[in-house]
Design an enzyme around this catalytic site. Structure first.
Site, PDB file in Angstrom:
ATOM      1  N   GLU A 473       0.637  -1.067  -0.178  1.00 31.89           N
ATOM      2  CA  GLU A 473       0.088   0.108  -0.126  1.00 31.89           C
ATOM      3  C   GLU A 473       1.164   1.251  -0.052  1.00 31.89           C
ATOM      4  O   GLU A 473       1.977   1.083  -0.551  1.00 31.89           O
ATOM      5  CB  GLU A 473      -1.038  -0.072   1.199  1.00 31.89           C
ATOM      6  N   GLU A 476       4.355   1.440   1.611  1.00 32.41           N
ATOM      7  CA  GLU A 476       5.251   0.555   0.948  1.00 32.41           C
ATOM      8  C   GLU A 476       5.642  -0.677   1.932  1.00 32.41           C
ATOM      9  O   GLU A 476       6.901  -1.041   1.792  1.00 32.41           O
ATOM     10  CB  GLU A 476       6.674   1.361   0.467  1.00 32.41           C
TER      11      GLU A 476
END
Length: 854
Positions: A473, A476
């Site tokens: 997401e 990271e």
């Protein structure tokens, strides 16, 4: 020529041996390379001792400013902090060539001052409209001060630093006459401090310093000339160690080969109180030398005037200043900072930051820093520039992204500006954001004659083949169902559908809309907990991310069902959590893009949890953490992040909250002022700020920048978009067709898709793929089966007493799809299906079993 050896450094025999070895190296180089014979090399005291020098490190990431010329022909950038010049980037903004350049000042008999440690700096821009800087660095005792102006040559790749020596309130002309000033430069060529080489050279009667590594060369000179020059190894034979013992420059080494270097030049003042130092970089010795000498042949005032004249063409969006709380000062700098982070060779490439977070603890093994392209950050930048009216600049960014799109339609997690991937994660929002930017430019009439259909179709196809589960997401770190990622995916698909429909591809357009509808209809199923534990009075709220389940993509990367593993946690601390224990405010993206209404009760309740868990009160006002238990940030003791730490407040999250409050119809002027309060003296917005008590011994102040990236371009982009949103009275990022399709309803329960139940209810579509096999569908649903290759779906709703076969239809980059409605009369209890791929004459080899419910 005398050869001086410092006590405690080397024995005379060792130093003499190293000097002899250095002379041999110089002679061998001279014989081996024809170019060597073109220059008047100054052998002086030979090769410096102490090879290869101390372990190289970068410098502080908390910059006072980032500078460059507005002209594209001047392919050089600089950063400054602590009163001195830091990294110089050339020929591209992802390629640092120096660590820093500072001045050493001595009276020759009683003291030696190093600018960044011993003087008190004050910062200002030479003009509000330009990224040229002025430092006034003052002696603590008030005896003298240095007034330094730093710019880039307006046409060539040279950084120019003009210095004027002035008397302080406790100084005198007699005192100034005694001062000697030395330039101390640390080349970190080709992106690293190791493996650098340098020599002293005479060019047209002027002593200069020339460094090189790989294909790059750097030259340093001064308009007043250097009276002495020396090449040394950092920590052993550098200029600071020379001067610290007797306040005189005794070492004059002619070369230092293959190490971490420090180059020293004594300014030949001879009664002058001002001088200009030039540092030019090129792809050959001659290029670096000629650029530097040429730039210094032009009076600094003339270069400075041209530098300013260029920046005044940048046309800042002054109408946005009315909604600022600082009369537009941060707006002006933010606009320029975004422009400055675009590369001049790879047009349209914007990096995340011209800094290396916690650089003073990072060495040559940390190649990227933040001077890389992240698609997410870059689209934020391009959208902010679009909000400022710079349609052409935003289009350049989109064209650049189109040129870096992978064959499968995706983008690398981040990459060098020439398109080479750096990290390898797959983030669905980074595929969706370019679709949204394309739509915005299309609606603004900014695409010109460019046919974006193939670009859009391929990116949308990648989303279809991979959503809703993202490998990472926006932070990271984790795989699963992320509210912020899914917000971008839904927005991207609807934008793509509109563009595709305009090209008479009605079937594909409807398919993309239906795929977006399917994700939207499951948002709360996938991303909400009904049994929250973070705030007792709120049981139902969004989570940061819900991990994949058994059989789904990336399941093997998680610690177990409904649990997530947090990276960056300090040793000995907990790192596995239930998904419901972790929250961030990423769900606000659902409001930003128009998928959910700001008044949705679930949104309101989730914000109660966010404020209870993540909100921090700072001198500037409220700030928010990324998520609870975050380990990416300064250590609890103020030390640098070393693969673990403690997450701190991110200023850009104040901007995201302000956008939500605007969507909710509330006044956001106080949040705008809070956001502006995070800016440094040079109006740089940091990635993170220190949210604990002062730790002055490590230069951390409550509410001040922490050691991560500063500036963070994303933070500046969010600020500019916030001013535009406040000016319009409407969130600039809102996607109108998305809002009309979903967000205008007060809650998910008011959407037409939930308004009818049972017989006569409109058939919803449930999607099955081998990447995400489902276990159950509603009796009234149509099952849509997807695959990358052409297939026939063989299925049965009565335990294989009868068999059905449905051929798939082609949908371009989205793959192939087959729709079946298993309930044609009496409701069966289950559905069995398998795949046959006719092009390969191959069967799947097993069945999938799906329950039919309701």
């Amino acid at each position: 020529m005398n050869f001086i050896v410092r006590s405690g450094s080397r024995s005379i025999q060792q130093a003499t041996t190293e000097r002899h070895r250095g002379l041999v190296l110089i002679q061998e180089a001279s014989q081996a390379t024809p170019q060597e014979s073109l220059y008047r090399w100054l052998h002086q005291q030979g090769e410096a001792f102490g090879s290869p020098g101390m372990t190289p490190r970068w410098t502080s990431s908390v910059k006072d400013a980032v500078g460059t010329a507005y002209s594209a022909s001047s392919r050089v950038w600089f950063t400054v902090s602590h009163g001195i010049l830091n990294e110089i980037y050339h020929p591209t903004i992802d390629h640092p060539q120096t660590r820093d350049l500072g001045l050493l000042i001595t009276d020759g008999e009683s003291f030696i001052h190093e600018e960044k440690r011993d003087l008190i700096p004050s910062f200002e821009y030479i003009h509000p409209e330009a990224l040229g800087v002025r430092y006034t660095n003052k002696d603590v005792q008030g005896r003298y001060q240095l007034v330094k102006e730093i710019i880039c040559d307006p046409h060539h790749s040279v950084v120019l630093m003009h210095v004027r020596i002035e008397a302080g309130p406790n100084g005198s002309e007699e005192f100034l006459d005694k001062l000697r000033v030395y330039a101390l430069l640390a080349p970190h060529m080709d992106g690293g401090g190791g493996g650098n080489s340098a020599r002293a050279v005479d060019v047209a009667g002027q002593k200069m310093l020339l460094a090189w590594k790989a294909q790059w060369a750097l030259a340093m000179s001064a308009d007043c000339g250097f009276s002495r020059v020396s090449c040394g190894f950092a920590g052993a034979s550098d200029g600071w160690r020379d001067l610290i013992e007797d306040f005189r420059m005794d070492w004059q080494f002619g070369s230092a080969t293959n190490g971490n270097l420090a180059l020293t030049g004594e300014l030949d003042l001879r009664g002058n109180r001002d001088f200009t130092i030039g540092i030019g970089i090129g792809d050959s010795y001659h290029s670096a030398l000629s650029k530097t000498v040429g730039a210094l042949s032009v009076p600094f005032a003339q270069n400075s005037a041209r530098f300013l004249e260029q920046w005044q063409r940048a046309a800042s969006p002054y109408r946005l200043a009315a909604k600022s709380g600082d009369r537009g000062l941060l707006m002006q700098t933010s606009h320029n900072i975004l422009l400055a982070h675009e590369d001049k060779t790879y047009s349209g490439a914007f990096v995340a930051s011209a800094s290396i977070p916690w650089g003073q603890s990072k060495g040559d093994d940390d190649l990227g820093g933040y001077h890389l392209v992240w698609t997410r950050d870059m689209v934020q930048t391009a959208t902010a520039l679009l909000a400022c009216g710079r349609v052409d600049t935003a289009r350049r960014a989109l064209v650049y992204l189109a040129c870096t799109q992978r064959p499968d339609g995706s983008f690398a997690q981040n990459f060098w500006i020439d398109g080479r991937p750096y990290w390898t994660g797959v983030q669905l929002d980074e595929v969706a954001f370019p679709l949204i930017l394309t739509w915005r430019l299309w609606k603004a009439g900014g695409l010109g004659s460019w046919d974006v259909f193939p670009f859009v179709e391929r990116a949308a196809g990648f989303l279809v083949r991979n959503a809703p589960i993202t490998h990472q997401e926006r932070w990271e770190e984790n795989s699963g169902y992320s509210p912020s990622t899914l917000a971008a995916v839904i927005g991207g698909l609807i934008c793509a559908a509109e563009i595709v429909r305009s090209r008479q591809s009605a079937e594909l357009s409807e398919f993309l809309e239906q795929f977006a509808d399917w994700i939207e209809s499951h948002l709360e199923d996938w991303t909400v907990t009904n049994d929250g534990v973070l705030l007792p009075e709120v049981k139902r709220h969004y989570m940061r991310i819900r991990p994949p389940e058994s059989g789904e993509a990336y399941m093997e990367e998680g610690p177990g069902t409904e649990r997530i593993h947090l990276n960056n946690r300090p040793p000995g601390t907990r790192y596995d959590f239930e998904a419901r224990e972790i929250i961030d405010a990423g769900f606000l993206e659902l409001v930003r893009y128009g998928i959910r209404n700001a008044d949705d009760p679930l949104m309101v309740d989730s914000l109660k949890v966010v404020d209870a868990v993540l909100k921090r009160d700072l001198p500037q006002g409220p700030g928010w953490l990324r998520y609870n238990w975050d380990g990416y940030g300064q250590g609890s003791d103020g030390g640098p992040y070393l693969s673990y730490g403690q997450g701190r407040v991110w200023p850009l999250l104040t901007g995201e909250r302000a956008h939500y409050e605007l969507a909710a119809g509330r006044d956001i002027s106080s949040l705008i002022k809070t956001y502006e309060g995070y800016a440094t003296a040079g109006n740089m917005l940091p990635e993170q700020v220190w949210d604990a008590a002062d730790r002055l011994e490590v230069h951390l102040k409550f509410g001040g920048p922490a050691g991560s990236a500063c500036p963070l371009v994303w933070a500046h982009a969010e600020y500019l978009k916030l001013l535009r949103s406040a000016t319009d009275g409407l969130v600039f990022d809102r996607i109108e067709p998305v809002y009309q399709r979903y967000g205008r309803y007060k809650s998910e329960h008011e959407h037409p898709r939930t308004s009818s139940k049972g017989v006569g209810r409109h058939h919803n579509i449930e999607i099955f793929s081998q990447r995400r096999p489902i276990q159950a569908i509603d009796a009234h649903d149509t099952l849509r089966v997807l695959d990358d290759r052409r297939f026939s779906l063989v299925w049965s709703a009565d335990g294989w007493k009868t068999t059905n076969s449905t051929n798939s239809r082609a949908l371009g980059s989205s793959g192939f799809a087959a729709d079946i409605t298993p309930v044609q009369g009496e409701t069966p209890t289950g559905l069995s299906l398998t795949f046959f791929w006719p092009d390969e004459s191959r069967w799947l080899g097993h069945n999938y079993e799906i329950r039919i419910e309701g």
